[in-house]
Design a protein around this motif. Structure first.
Motif, PDB file in Angstrom:
ATOM      1  N   GLU A   3      -5.081   4.484  34.774  1.00 24.03           N
ATOM      2  CA  GLU A   3      -6.340   5.034  35.293  1.00 24.03           C
ATOM      3  C   GLU A   3      -6.817   4.174  36.440  1.00 24.03           C
ATOM      4  OE1 GLU A   3      -9.650   6.590  32.530  1.00 24.03           O
ATOM      5  OE2 GLU A   3      -8.573   5.029  31.394  1.00 24.03           O
ATOM      6  N   LEU A   4      -7.354   4.803  37.483  1.00 26.94           N
ATOM      7  CA  LEU A   4      -7.994   4.084  38.579  1.00 26.94           C
ATOM      8  C   LEU A   4      -9.494   4.228  38.405  1.00 26.94           C
ATOM      9  CD1 LEU A   4      -5.709   5.086  41.563  1.00 26.94           C
ATOM     10  CD2 LEU A   4      -5.616   3.031  40.158  1.00 26.94           C
ATOM     11  N   PHE A  47     -11.260  -1.108  43.568  1.00 23.36           N
ATOM     12  CA  PHE A  47     -10.821  -0.365  42.395  1.00 23.36           C
ATOM     13  C   PHE A  47      -9.986  -1.217  41.446  1.00 23.36           C
ATOM     14  CE2 PHE A  47     -11.378   2.598  45.900  1.00 23.36           C
ATOM     15  CZ  PHE A  47     -12.261   3.505  45.340  1.00 23.36           C
ATOM     16  N   ALA A  49      -6.895  -0.856  38.339  1.00 19.38           N
ATOM     17  CA  ALA A  49      -5.882  -0.059  37.648  1.00 19.38           C
ATOM     18  C   ALA A  49      -5.867  -0.546  36.202  1.00 19.38           C
ATOM     19  CB  ALA A  49      -4.518  -0.250  38.294  1.00 19.38           C
ATOM     20  N   HIS A  93       2.169  -0.065  41.338  1.00 17.26           N
ATOM     21  CA  HIS A  93       0.725  -0.096  41.090  1.00 17.26           C
ATOM     22  C   HIS A  93      -0.059  -0.532  42.333  1.00 17.26           C
ATOM     23  CE1 HIS A  93       1.644   0.707  36.963  1.00 17.26           C
ATOM     24  NE2 HIS A  93       2.354  -0.407  36.869  1.00 17.26           N
ATOM     25  N   VAL A  96      -0.234   2.382  44.724  1.00 20.16           N
ATOM     26  CA  VAL A  96      -1.187   3.389  44.257  1.00 20.16           C
ATOM     27  C   VAL A  96      -2.620   2.931  44.540  1.00 20.16           C
ATOM     28  CG1 VAL A  96      -2.119   4.487  42.169  1.00 20.16           C
ATOM     29  CG2 VAL A  96       0.343   4.405  42.544  1.00 20.16           C
ATOM     30  N   LEU A  97      -2.923   1.654  44.297  1.00 19.30           N
ATOM     31  CA  LEU A  97      -4.263   1.128  44.587  1.00 19.30           C
ATOM     32  C   LEU A  97      -4.576   1.229  46.078  1.00 19.30           C
ATOM     33  CD1 LEU A  97      -4.220  -1.934  42.193  1.00 19.30           C
ATOM     34  CD2 LEU A  97      -5.972  -0.143  42.184  1.00 19.30           C
ATOM     35  N   HIS A 100      -5.188   4.863  47.058  1.00 19.10           N
ATOM     36  CA  HIS A 100      -6.480   5.319  46.529  1.00 19.10           C
ATOM     37  C   HIS A 100      -7.625   4.775  47.388  1.00 19.10           C
ATOM     38  CE1 HIS A 100      -9.077   7.008  43.467  1.00 19.10           C
ATOM     39  NE2 HIS A 100      -9.730   5.859  43.390  1.00 19.10           N
ATOM     40  N   GLU A 103      -7.739   6.584  50.751  1.00 21.70           N
ATOM     41  CA  GLU A 103      -8.328   7.918  50.583  1.00 21.70           C
ATOM     42  C   GLU A 103      -9.855   7.813  50.532  1.00 21.70           C
ATOM     43  OE1 GLU A 103      -8.455  11.418  47.248  1.00 21.70           O
ATOM     44  OE2 GLU A 103      -6.544  10.384  47.553  1.00 21.70           O
ATOM     45  N   ALA A 104     -10.354   6.852  49.779  1.00 23.51           N
ATOM     46  CA  ALA A 104     -11.807   6.641  49.700  1.00 23.51           C
ATOM     47  C   ALA A 104     -12.359   6.201  51.055  1.00 23.51           C
ATOM     48  CB  ALA A 104     -12.140   5.597  48.641  1.00 23.51           C
TER      49      ALA A 104
END
Length: 167
Positions: A3-4, A47, A49, A93, A96-97, A100, A103-104
């Protein structure tokens, strides 16, 4: 399943422990720590993970600025550290961080992004380059080729001389 989550919802001691595992307890002497000393991370771009209730990775972003010799300052967001628990590194990981956070940043960042990082990795996967940073300086030792930046959310990059420091 990973989960992020917003980093603000994670116990600060858990984050510090993860950073010690990933970078060692001597990390506070690094140039990146000098730049962001005394500042709070940007909540909308930081964020965690979490897998099975355990913290396995973090990304933090910080409000910094490019301070030009004429006294002008251009806001920037400093990306990093990106940290992943050593026993789960190389599992994607960190990537992915970063994805994310980027994107934000497309809607939440108030300025362009900069970081100290591996240009081969961050350039290839995330479009960070040293093209605009050649005349920038940092308050401590660093390799020029590792000072990277990226425009985001319509915010451009300063290209002239200047020192990176707190806003």
């Amino acid at each position: 399943m990973v989960e992020l989550l917003p980093l603000s919802g994670v116990e600060p001691q858990a984050v510090e422990h993860l950073l010690d595992l990933a970078f060692g307890p001597d990390r506070f002497g690094r140039t990146a720590y000098r730049i962001r000393q005394g500042m709070d991370a940007v909540p909308a771009l930081s964020f965690a993970a979490v897998e099975g209730g355990a913290l396995i990775g973090t990304i933090q972003c910080w409000p910094v600025a490019h301070h030009a010799p004429d006294g002008g300052a251009t806001p920037l967001v400093m990306v990093g550290p990106v940290a992943v628990r050593p026993d789960v590194q190389r599992g994607g990981h960190g990537r992915v961080l970063m994805a994310h956070m980027l994107e934000a940043a497309e809607t939440e960042a108030d300025s362009a992004l900069m970081m100290i990082g591996d240009p081969e990795y961050y350039g290839r996967f995330f479009s960070f380059t040293a093209d605009a940073t050649g005349n920038w300086d940092l308050p401590g030792p660093y390799e020029k080729r590792r000072l990277l930046a990226r425009a985001v959310n319509g915010h451009g990059l300063p290209t002239g001389a200047g020192m990176i420091g707190p806003r």
